[in-house]
Structure formats: C-alpha cells, structure tokens
Design an enzyme around this catalytic site. Structure first.
Site, short mmCIF file in Angstrom:
data_model
loop_
_atom_site.label_atom_id
_atom_site.label_comp_id
_atom_site.label_asym_id
_atom_site.label_seq_id
_atom_site.Cartn_x
_atom_site.Cartn_y
_atom_site.Cartn_z
N ASP A 225 -17.57 -6.14 -14.89
CA ASP A 225 -18.75 -6.81 -14.37
C ASP A 225 -18.38 -7.65 -13.15
OD1 ASP A 225 -21.61 -7.56 -15.01
OD2 ASP A 225 -20.73 -9.56 -14.98
N GLU A 274 0.01 0.92 -19.69
CA GLU A 274 0.88 0.73 -20.87
C GLU A 274 0.39 1.58 -22.03
OE1 GLU A 274 0.66 -3.36 -22.03
OE2 GLU A 274 1.54 -4.05 -20.15
C1 GLC Z 1 -23.81 -7.87 -13.49
C2 GLC Z 1 -24.62 -7.38 -14.66
C3 GLC Z 1 -25.88 -8.18 -14.74
C4 GLC Z 1 -25.53 -9.64 -14.93
C5 GLC Z 1 -24.59 -10.10 -13.82
C6 GLC Z 1 -23.96 -11.42 -14.16
O1 GLC Z 1 -24.41 -7.60 -12.27
O2 GLC Z 1 -24.85 -6.01 -14.54
O3 GLC Z 1 -26.72 -7.75 -15.77
O4 GLC Z 1 -26.68 -10.42 -14.89
O5 GLC Z 1 -23.52 -9.22 -13.64
O6 GLC Z 1 -23.03 -11.25 -15.18
#
Ligand code: GLC
Length: 565
Positions: A225, A274
């Site tokens: 993310d 790993e």
């Molecule tokens: C990413 C996720 C989204 C979230 C953001 C903050 O873009 O896909 O849903 O709100 O990160 O974590």
C-alpha cells in the site's frame, strides 16, 4: 509457525511450459475486499471464513491468486488501511487460525494468496503512536513518526504546507501530556493514519519482521500500500502550491516517489528471496505506486526490487482506441528494460467501477457492453491482470448510498468543502456483492433479510452469481470463458510486446500475438458505430454476440473479439 507451501498445484501439463518463467508473469489476480465479499457469521460484515467458503468459486472462475485487502487489527478509520497491530487479524474478520485455514484451503485449490501490507502509516491506535503521544516531545518513540513543532509564534501553524490526500492539511497538532498544545504529526491520509518515519531503524526492523511473520504463515506475496510514499524529501520542504495531488501527474512531490524508497524494496526483496527463488513458488510483491510516469513505475520493478506494480496509467485511460494503443505501448516499452511483466487493471476498491466510469451513464446495457469489451481487451494484453471482486458480475458503481451510511473518510473530509461528488468517494464500489437469492443481502450473509454493512440495490438480484451461472450470455460466463481461453492459448498471458494491426478503421484497435507457433488476434471497436472488418481467423470469444459472414465481421460498437489464427 510454518505451514506447508505446496510446489505449484496450479501447474498442469498444458501450461507448465509457459509458467516456468514465474507464475506472476501472466497471473490473473482477483482482489477480495474482505468487508464486502462474503459474511459467514451473519453480522453484516464480510470475514475470512466467508472468503474461505467461496474459494471454490474463485477456482472455477479460473484466477491464479487472491489479493486480500487488509484484515489486520484496525479501528477501521480507513476500512482497515489504518492498522493498529500488523500481527493480529481484526476480530471482525476472524483470527489467525482462520487465516491459516484460508491459506491452506487456497493452496489446496491451487490459488495463491497475496496479503495487503500498509507500511506508509499505521493507526493512531497503534501501540507505538499511543505511547509516543503519552511520553510527549523528546520521547524516542516520536522518531518513528514525523513529529515536529509547528511554525508561528506559538507553534500554531503546521510545520509545512503539505496537503492530505483525503483533504485538508497533512498535519494534526497534538496535545502535550499536561494538556497544553504540543507538536504536530504528519499524516498523508486521515489524521487517524500517522505516517511512519522510515529513517528510523526500528520501523525498518519491524516491517522486516512483519513480512517474515506472514511469509512463514504461507502468504505468497504482498500488495504494498502506498509503496511510493514511505520516504519523504529531507527537511520536509514546502511545495508552495495547492491541489498538490493534481501535481502528481507531472512532478515528483516531496512526499511521493522519492528515490530513497528503492533502498527499502531492495531490502525487502532479500527477505522475499529467503523463501526461495524457484519461479513456480516464488513469493512476490506488487507495488501500489502512484508515479508521474510509467517509466518511473518501472524503477520499482528493477531485477532486485519488486515483481509487479499496478498500471494506474492504464486504469485512467478513456475507452478510446488511440489513447489505449498509446498507453499499451508506453507500458510495454517501460517494462521491457527491467524485464518485469506489465499489469493491467480497470477497477479496484478506490475507484469508480469501470462499468460506470467508462460508460456513458445513459443506458445500463450500453455501459455493460463497453465494460465487457474493456475487460476482454485487458485480458488479451501481455502480462498479468487484476480483477476486482464483482466486476465479473458486471456490477455498476452504487451512486445513491445515503450519506449517513458512508464510511469512506474521503467522503467525510470532503463534506462541506465543495469537493463532494463521486470522484474520490469510494463506498460506491465497496457494496457487498450478490451471490444468490432474490432478497438482500443476496447470499452475502447466511440469512435472507440479514444485514449488510452497505445496502445493495434491488437490481442486484439478477446480477448474482447464481443468476448468471450457466447463462452463456452472462458477464460471469464471459469472464470464465476468457480466463480459460487465456490459459489454453499459448499466445495469451505472458509476453512483452504486441504487433499492432494498422489497416483497421478509425476507432478500432487490433493486435496480433504469436507464441509456440500459434497466433492470436484481438480486435476492439471503441467507436460508436459498427465497422466491417475482415475476419483474421477463427472466432474465439466476443464480448457481444457476433456472427462472421463470408469471412467478414460487422464488429459492433463497444465490442472486443478474440481470434485464433
Ligand atoms: C491506498 C489504499 C486506499 C487507502 C490508502 C491509505 O491507496 O488503496 O484504500 O485509503 O492507501 O492507506
């Protein structure tokens, strides 16, 4: 705690040859949004047991892997992207034993499981952040986040001019333990999501350990993310402009896509490796990296970094032959030098569903036709494809959710600022999906008439998995047929180039792919009128019913056709 990691149950004699190069290179990866996929315990919220129960459906759909949006302990200020404990499953989704069972069952069915990891920020309820607040300025724990004194005579102004992606300043002022106004902390997203300071060794150590925990549990990879956000420019310089997110298309911002992030991914690659480097069982990582250009995205995919990145430039391209051709070329040209597979994506939990986004919005049938054409085009392109739960049912965006039920922090933060509207509002693509029956929640939960955390439109009864299964013309059967054809035809799936067909009418996109002595052609009509084209081969699959007459096809508007040559 190590579960057995099977060799590669998905490999059959037919596709063994093309998969030796790495399973992810041509994988169709299905995104499960756990809140909205399947609710086993009937509380109106999806859960891991619900996902486990539906794995046979995913197997039958033919996908290779499942990416699960976050299931970690979280106060849910941003639907789980605000993690308070990376080692614990949120009770609303189940527990670690459920996760282990889910992974084991998925592997038994030949499906891989990709976890969502959120390393840019955590929750304001994370133990480190709470303790850093309690201990006050000077606490060593504060160096794991970006705590700074404010500007102005009394520190009443934020430390810099950065804006939060969800609206408003990217800084929130804290109160000191004695109640007086204190330092500010950085949160690129909601105030409940403090950004980690990746200069801190403790942060880097912690994430290495979290990676290993999930890898030991049998996870096959991670979706990272905000992979582009971890490192901030030294000194956190002002930008000097408003509407900063809009600058992303042109510029590298001081909080995004800084060159320093690559050091982190080189380090993570060592951890992933790993766990083995056999291309059939390799653990992988896919970056959610918003960068100004596809070429900068490719930097995340150098041989010693990550394996895939989402292609948001493709997602953002209109249904237009010329523009699509340009973005496909741009993508393939950018991926070739780093040897990474291209990825293609049309929908996810953050954007308006592609049926609604690409459609003209006038007529649902017409919108669906275009969505199906867009899907068939995407699945024909070389590389890996991402499918978001419910797009295989032809689900539209839900546009009329009552404000009182919406949970997206972007909606709450935009309210009253004049920035309301559907763009950037994400509950409408997160409505629980319909499985069966005529009464809501349509098999999402165990009981007819039972709850679902967002209400489903009444028309969704006829879009359920049950209603579409066995109906040759349904969108679900189109996805099943397309994914099966992708597996069976050697010129579909992995690859790094297409040969464009030049002699086609305006608005029609066509390309040829060849592998193992077999040819495949894809033709897509993005124009509003049908066009007559010579049939390049035997009709394999079409997104709208079509008939070839005397070696010619009247290719309808908004239609993609696959051909075996
Ligand atoms: C990413 C996720 C989204 C979230 C953001 C903050 O873009 O896909 O849903 O709100 O990160 O974590």
């Amino acid at each position: 705690m190590t579960t057995q990691h099977p060799a590669d149950p998905t490999v059959t004699a037919a596709d063994a040859g093309r998969r030796t190069d790495g399973w992810w290179r041509d994988a169709v990866i299905y995104q499960v949004y756990p809140r909205s996929f399947a609710d086993a315990n009937g509380d109106g919220m999806g859960d891991l047991e619900g996902v486990r129960g539906r794995l046979p459906y995913l197997r039958e759909l033919g996908v290779d892997a499942v990416w699960l949006s976050p299931y970690y302990a979280s106060p849910q200020a941003d639907a789980g992207y605000d993690v308070s404990d990376y080692r614990v499953i949120d009770p609303m989704f189940g527990d670690l034993a459920d996760a282990e069972r889910l992974i084991a069952d998925a592997h038994g069915l030949g499906l891989r499981v990709i976890a969502d990891l959120v390393p840019n920020h955590c929750s304001d309820q994370h133990a480190w952040f709470r303790q850093a607040l309690r201990e006050g300025p000077g606490s060593p724990l504060r160096s794991r986040f970006h705590f700074l004194p404010g500007k102005g005579a009394d520190g009443e102004l934020p430390p810099n001019d950065w804006e939060s992606i969800f609206g408003g300043p990217a800084w929130t002022r804290t109160a000191n333990p004695d109640g007086t106004p204190g330092e500010w902390y950085l949160h690129l997203f909601a105030p409940e999501q403090p950004d980690f300071n990746w200069d801190s060794r403790a942060v880097a150590d912690e994430f290495r350990s979290v990676l290993r925990l999930w890898l030991d549990l049998g996870i096959d990879g991670f979706r990272i993310d905000v992979a582009h956000g971890l490192v901030k420019a030294a000194g956190l310089p002002d930008i000097g402009l408003h509407d900063q997110l809009r600058l992303l298309g042109n510029d590298v911002l001081p909080f995004f896509d800084q060159d320093g992030v690559h050091e982190i991914y080189r380090d993570w690659r060592l951890v992933l490796d790993e766990y083995g480097t056999d291309p059939a069982t390799r653990r992988i990582a896919v970056a959610e990296a918003w960068t100004p250009t596809v070429a900068r995205t490719a930097n995340y995919l150098r041989p010693d970094e990550l394996h895939q990145a989402f292609n948001f430039q493709y997602l953002g391209t209109a249904w237009d032959a010329g523009k699509l051709r340009a973005v496909v070329d741009l993508t393939l040209d950018a991926m070739r030098p780093v040897g990474a597979p291209a990825t293609w994506v049309l929908s996810n939990h953050d954007v308006v569903r592609h049926l609604t986004r690409l459609g003209a919005g006038l007529d649902r049938e017409q919108d669906l036709r275009r969505a199906r054409a867009a899907t068939l085009l995407m699945l024909a392109l070389p590389g890996s494809a991402y499918v978001y739960q419910g797009e295989e049912l032809g689900l539209p965006e839900v546009l009329d959710l009552p404000d009182s039920l919406r949970q997206d922090p972007a909606f709450t933060r935009a309210k009253g600022t004049g920035a309301e509207g559907q763009e950037g509002m994400r509950d409408g693509c997160r409505v629980p999906i319909p499985w069966s029956g005529t009464e809501a929640p349509y098999g999402f939960g165990p009981l007819p008439g039972g709850p679902s955390w967002l209400p489903q439109p009444a028309e969704w009864a006829k879009l359920s998995v049950e209603a579409q299964t066995g109906d040759r013309d349904s969108t679900l059967e189109l996805y099943r047929a397309a994914i099966a054809a992708r597996r069976a035809h050697p010129a579909l799936g992995a690859g790094d180039s297409v040969e464009w067909l030049e002699e086609l009418p305006t608005g029609v996109l066509g390309f040829r792919r060849t592998a193992a002595g077999q040819e495949f052609v894809c033709t897509a009509n993005t124009a509003e009128q049908p066009v007559l084209i010579p049939a390049p081969g035997r009709l394999l699959l079409a997104s709208t019913p079509v008939t070839v007459v005397e070696d010619e096809l009247l290719l309808p508007a908004d239609t993609t056709v696959w051909w075996a040559v």
